[in-house]
Scaffold this motif. Structure first.
Motif, PDB file in Angstrom:
ATOM      1  N   LEU A 133      92.496  79.454 138.056  1.00 44.74           N
ATOM      2  CA  LEU A 133      91.595  80.573 138.271  1.00 44.74           C
ATOM      3  C   LEU A 133      92.345  81.884 138.209  1.00 44.74           C
ATOM      4  O   LEU A 133      91.892  82.853 137.619  1.00 44.74           O
ATOM      5  CB  LEU A 133      90.895  80.426 139.622  1.00 44.74           C
ATOM      6  CG  LEU A 133      89.759  79.426 139.634  1.00 44.74           C
ATOM      7  CD1 LEU A 133      89.231  79.266 141.029  1.00 44.74           C
ATOM      8  CD2 LEU A 133      88.646  79.872 138.706  1.00 44.74           C
ATOM      9  N   PHE A 137      91.819  84.471 134.365  1.00 44.55           N
ATOM     10  CA  PHE A 137      91.206  85.790 134.312  1.00 44.55           C
ATOM     11  C   PHE A 137      92.158  86.832 133.745  1.00 44.55           C
ATOM     12  O   PHE A 137      91.744  87.811 133.136  1.00 44.55           O
ATOM     13  CB  PHE A 137      90.740  86.217 135.703  1.00 44.55           C
ATOM     14  CG  PHE A 137      89.567  85.422 136.177  1.00 44.55           C
ATOM     15  CD1 PHE A 137      88.408  85.383 135.442  1.00 44.55           C
ATOM     16  CD2 PHE A 137      89.642  84.694 137.348  1.00 44.55           C
ATOM     17  CE1 PHE A 137      87.331  84.643 135.866  1.00 44.55           C
ATOM     18  CE2 PHE A 137      88.574  83.947 137.776  1.00 44.55           C
ATOM     19  CZ  PHE A 137      87.409  83.912 137.027  1.00 44.55           C
ATOM     20  N   THR A 140      55.351  73.273 161.232  1.00 49.93           N
ATOM     21  CA  THR A 140      56.762  73.676 161.292  1.00 49.93           C
ATOM     22  C   THR A 140      57.101  74.599 160.128  1.00 49.93           C
ATOM     23  O   THR A 140      57.696  75.666 160.295  1.00 49.93           O
ATOM     24  CB  THR A 140      57.668  72.432 161.216  1.00 49.93           C
ATOM     25  OG1 THR A 140      57.173  71.467 162.123  1.00 49.93           O
ATOM     26  CG2 THR A 140      59.096  72.782 161.529  1.00 49.93           C
ATOM     27  N   GLU A 178      60.801  88.750 159.871  1.00 49.77           N
ATOM     28  CA  GLU A 178      62.151  89.306 159.829  1.00 49.77           C
ATOM     29  C   GLU A 178      62.306  90.261 158.646  1.00 49.77           C
ATOM     30  O   GLU A 178      62.863  91.353 158.757  1.00 49.77           O
ATOM     31  CB  GLU A 178      63.133  88.148 159.691  1.00 49.77           C
ATOM     32  CG  GLU A 178      64.432  88.356 160.420  1.00 49.77           C
ATOM     33  CD  GLU A 178      65.265  87.094 160.383  1.00 49.77           C
ATOM     34  OE1 GLU A 178      66.418  87.197 160.016  1.00 49.77           O
ATOM     35  OE2 GLU A 178      64.740  86.011 160.694  1.00 49.77           O
ATOM     36  N   LEU A 219      60.588  93.529 159.333  1.00 46.30           N
ATOM     37  CA  LEU A 219      61.354  94.426 160.198  1.00 46.30           C
ATOM     38  C   LEU A 219      62.468  95.095 159.397  1.00 46.30           C
ATOM     39  O   LEU A 219      62.736  96.288 159.567  1.00 46.30           O
ATOM     40  CB  LEU A 219      61.927  93.648 161.385  1.00 46.30           C
ATOM     41  CG  LEU A 219      60.880  93.180 162.396  1.00 46.30           C
ATOM     42  CD1 LEU A 219      61.524  92.295 163.449  1.00 46.30           C
ATOM     43  CD2 LEU A 219      60.205  94.366 163.049  1.00 46.30           C
ATOM     44  N   GLY A 220      63.104  94.323 158.506  1.00 44.32           N
ATOM     45  CA  GLY A 220      64.130  94.906 157.646  1.00 44.32           C
ATOM     46  C   GLY A 220      63.543  95.976 156.753  1.00 44.32           C
ATOM     47  O   GLY A 220      64.145  97.037 156.534  1.00 44.32           O
ATOM     48  N   ALA A 252      60.871  97.745 157.438  1.00 42.91           N
ATOM     49  CA  ALA A 252      60.579  98.909 158.284  1.00 42.91           C
ATOM     50  C   ALA A 252      61.843  99.753 158.467  1.00 42.91           C
ATOM     51  O   ALA A 252      61.796 100.986 158.412  1.00 42.91           O
ATOM     52  CB  ALA A 252      60.042  98.448 159.638  1.00 42.91           C
ATOM     53  N   TYR A 253      62.971  99.083 158.630  1.00 45.37           N
ATOM     54  CA  TYR A 253      64.248  99.798 158.785  1.00 45.37           C
ATOM     55  C   TYR A 253      64.546 100.619 157.534  1.00 45.37           C
ATOM     56  O   TYR A 253      64.870 101.803 157.605  1.00 45.37           O
ATOM     57  CB  TYR A 253      65.363  98.778 159.053  1.00 45.37           C
ATOM     58  CG  TYR A 253      66.738  99.377 159.038  1.00 45.37           C
ATOM     59  CD1 TYR A 253      67.241 100.032 160.146  1.00 45.37           C
ATOM     60  CD2 TYR A 253      67.530  99.293 157.900  1.00 45.37           C
ATOM     61  CE1 TYR A 253      68.501 100.590 160.124  1.00 45.37           C
ATOM     62  CE2 TYR A 253      68.786  99.840 157.875  1.00 45.37           C
ATOM     63  CZ  TYR A 253      69.269 100.495 158.974  1.00 45.37           C
ATOM     64  OH  TYR A 253      70.502 101.046 158.951  1.00 45.37           O
ATOM     65  N   LYS A 309      62.160 103.593 157.237  1.00 45.10           N
ATOM     66  CA  LYS A 309      62.486 104.655 158.187  1.00 45.10           C
ATOM     67  C   LYS A 309      63.750 105.403 157.764  1.00 45.10           C
ATOM     68  O   LYS A 309      63.862 106.612 157.925  1.00 45.10           O
ATOM     69  CB  LYS A 309      62.672 104.028 159.580  1.00 45.10           C
ATOM     70  CG  LYS A 309      63.086 105.004 160.662  1.00 45.10           C
ATOM     71  CD  LYS A 309      61.993 106.020 160.972  1.00 45.10           C
ATOM     72  CE  LYS A 309      62.533 107.125 161.859  1.00 45.10           C
ATOM     73  NZ  LYS A 309      61.592 108.234 161.982  1.00 45.10           N
ATOM     74  N   LYS A 310      64.706 104.666 157.203  1.00 44.31           N
ATOM     75  CA  LYS A 310      65.954 105.291 156.770  1.00 44.31           C
ATOM     76  C   LYS A 310      65.776 106.130 155.511  1.00 44.31           C
ATOM     77  O   LYS A 310      66.702 106.783 155.058  1.00 44.31           O
ATOM     78  CB  LYS A 310      67.001 104.197 156.507  1.00 44.31           C
ATOM     79  CG  LYS A 310      67.710 103.739 157.768  1.00 44.31           C
ATOM     80  CD  LYS A 310      68.758 104.753 158.148  1.00 44.31           C
ATOM     81  CE  LYS A 310      69.446 104.418 159.446  1.00 44.31           C
ATOM     82  NZ  LYS A 310      70.474 105.417 159.778  1.00 44.31           N
TER      83      LYS A 310
END
Lengths: 480, 125
Positions: B21, B25, B97, B108, B111-112, B114-115, B118-119
């Motif tokens: 490897l 390269f 389930t 989740e 909410l991310g 929304a973050y 807002k930012k």
């Protein structure tokens, strides 16, 4: 096992992930002014997660249909991880405030990384292992480039990301091979398949998985990212990288090697011996020519990981407890040293990172110089200090299984390593003072942390041996 | 003899992967270039150009970071959509389930989002 019981097992992760998401939203709405409050809450969450280890999440057994385990080993590793993560959060504001770059997201990223690390040490399935590892790594890439206006920090983040992605690819390829040739992703299924015979396919899988994990613990020959990332990252982040993720990756490696690949012990043992020898030798030799103290600490961490790997080579419970003891003492030494480096600022408050400018530290800051000397002597493994004890334990474990030639080579490399640690002590105490004037201690918290770390690695640390020995042995026995 | 050699196969493979490897390269692009073309460097050949003209400006041009933000947000929601398909067709088997797990995932993600909102990640100006 029902869901309630499974949730109870992973209570630390639940506390941390819910807390991290709530704090993330708080960071967005309250802005960077709230970073102090968010840091305090984050440390409290880590303390809460650590306290929850006393319950079923400390020793409750297997949950989530065999994806996750809460045993003594995971509990001990998590305790170390949470303590290191909390220290990284505590020391960050003092560093970033000066740059005007303290952001409320810093504690959140550390928390998310801690969730990932908790998953890593609790994983007993190749998939939960990978998810935990990625969660930890993704937060770490962002942390490495946290000083956005600093070119070196951005470079560190990019390098870490590219090489980390490559390592994840290698690991994932190995996982796919193990799954393909064993017919299951759980550690148990892999162990059963390996017990029946290690064919070429399983062997390739084993090699690729170990190569990916060797990258995460920065063992030679997969260490090349470490010096650049440690040097470029902001110092509190370097302290974090050198402690918590190392413990998590080491815990993960020990668990994979013993629980999943235990029947293939003869195969992975050769790889571990090679990595351990190469890391100790390269870590010692390459550190000699370094002029930057953070780069030197990177080589020191490569060197120390090599010694910890010696404990894994015998594949015994005593050896594994040696690895845990080594990591415990190692994080105290390395966090202590990096806390000292964090204190080193010239009169204008700019960080001093060259080794040459440390000369004269013993005159301007005698206390700091003494603490730094203790950490260096301890890292070198000089007997009266506590850094000697874990080295003794891993070599003792090697001698126990009759691998004394390897132990002797290991001790020889430890002597080479002592050279550059002692060179720093010489620079601090005996060289002509440089013109850098070090400013006095600004933060009492950091002073107290340095004091605690210095006392722990001083000969007083031997008083913790009965407790530490029992705790690590109990934790290691959980694997067998 | 062969069995003794086979015992050392893991270490050989490990070293092989490490060496392969790292060298591939570096060496491969150079070797291919040397083998397939004539190697006669000159000042004109080594200088940079754009479509036959000398470079108009530094090629390390700065892109607006907002392009990346939009691209990242697109990928997240694109993956979410891709994730929803197999979930939807197998919902009968995975039951409550599976439903709860997906709702947790979506919450989740929300909410991310929304973050990010807002930012100001969604505002172009």
């Amino acid at each position: 096992m029902g869901y309630t019981a499974s949730f109870a097992l992973s209570l630390p992760e639940i506390i941390l992930s819910f807390g991290a998401i709530a704090l993330m939203l708080a960071a967005a709405w309250a802005g960077d002014k709230a970073s102090k409050a968010i840091s305090v809450i984050a440390v409290a969450l880590l303390a809460g997660a650590a306290a929850s280890l006393l319950g079923p999440s400390g020793s409750g057994g297997v949950g989530y249909d065999g994806l996750y385990v809460a045993d003594g080993f995971s509990a001990f590793s998590k305790l170390l991880i949470y303590v290191s993560a909390a220290i990284a959060i505590i020391i960050a504001p003092g560093f970033f405030d000066r740059e005007g770059e303290m952001r409320a997201e810093f504690p959140v990223l550390i928390l998310l990384s801690a969730v990932g690390m908790g998953m890593m040490v609790s994983a007993i399935d190749l998939l939960s292992l990978y998810v935990g590892l990625e969660l930890q790594s993704l937060a770490a890439y962002v942390l490495a480039s946290f000083l956005r206006r600093d070119g070196r920090s951005a470079e560190a983040g990019l390098k870490y990301f590219v090489l980390g992605a490559l390592a994840s690819g290698i690991l994932l390829y190995g996982i796919s091979l193990l799954y393909g040739f064993s017919g299951g992703t759980s550690f148990h299924a892999v162990a059963v398949a390996m017990h029946a015979g290690v064919g070429t396919g399983l062997l390739f899988g084993l090699v690729f998985v170990l190569a990916g994990l060797a990258f995460k613990i920065a063992a030679v020959p997969f260490h090349m990212w470490t010096p650049d990332v440690y040097e470029g990252s902001p110092t509190p982040v370097t302290a974090f990288f050198a402690s918590a993720p190392k413990v998590a990756a080491m815990g993960l490696l020990v668990r994979v090697a013993i629980e999943a690949m235990g029947p293939a012990g003869d195969e992975w043992r050769q790889i571990m011996i090679f990595c351990a020898l190469a890391s100790t030798i390269l870590g010692a030799v390459a550190a000699i020519g370094q002029t930057n103290i953070k780069r030197l600490m990177a080589y020191s961490s490569i060197n120390n990981v090599g010694f910890a790997l010696f404990g894994l080579v015998p594949g015994t419970a005593y050896g594994a407890s040696g690895v845990l003891t080594y990591m415990t003492v190692y994080i105290a030494m390395t966090l202590g040293s990096l806390l000292c480096i964090l204190q080193m600022r010239d009169a204008e408050g700019n960080p001093v990172e060259t080794i040459a400018s440390l000369s004269g530290l013993s005159r301007t800051r005698p206390g700091l110089a003494a603490a730094f000397a203790v950490f260096m002597f301890s890292l070198a493994g000089i007997p009266p200090l506590f850094g000697f004890w874990p080295k003794f334990m891993v070599f003792d474990a090697l001698v126990d299984v009759g691998m004394w030639p390897l132990a002797m080579i290991g001790i020889a490399t430890s002597v080479i390593g002592a050279f550059y640690y002692l060179k720093i002590v010489k620079t601090i105490y005996f060289d002509e003072p440089s013109d850098v004037r070090f400013v006095p201690l600004r933060s009492t918290t950091e002073g107290v942390l340095i004091l605690i770390a210095a006392l722990f690695v001083s000969p007083l640390g031997y008083f913790t041996v009965p407790l530490l020995g029992k705790a690590t042995l109990d934790a290691a026995t959980a694997l067998f | 003899m062969a069995s003794v050699a086979a015992q050392y196969l893991p270490i050989l493979l490990f070293l092989g992967v490490a060496l392969l490897l790292s060298t591939a390269f570096v060496v491969l692009p150079i070797a291919v270039a040397r083998l397939t073309g004539a190697h006669k460097p000159s000042t004109d050949k080594l200088s940079e150009y754009e479509c036959g003209f000398p470079a108009f400006e530094d090629s390390r041009m700065q892109f607006d970071v907002r392009f990346y933000l939009v691209a990242i947000l697109f990928i997240i929601f694109d993956l979410e959509a891709a994730f929803l398909y197999p979930w939807a067709v197998s919902l009968r088997e995975i039951g409550w389930t599976g439903w709860l797990a997906m709702m947790g995932f979506l919450a989740e993600l929300l909410l991310g989002f929304a973050y990010a909102w807002k930012k100001g990640a969604l505002e172009w100006e």
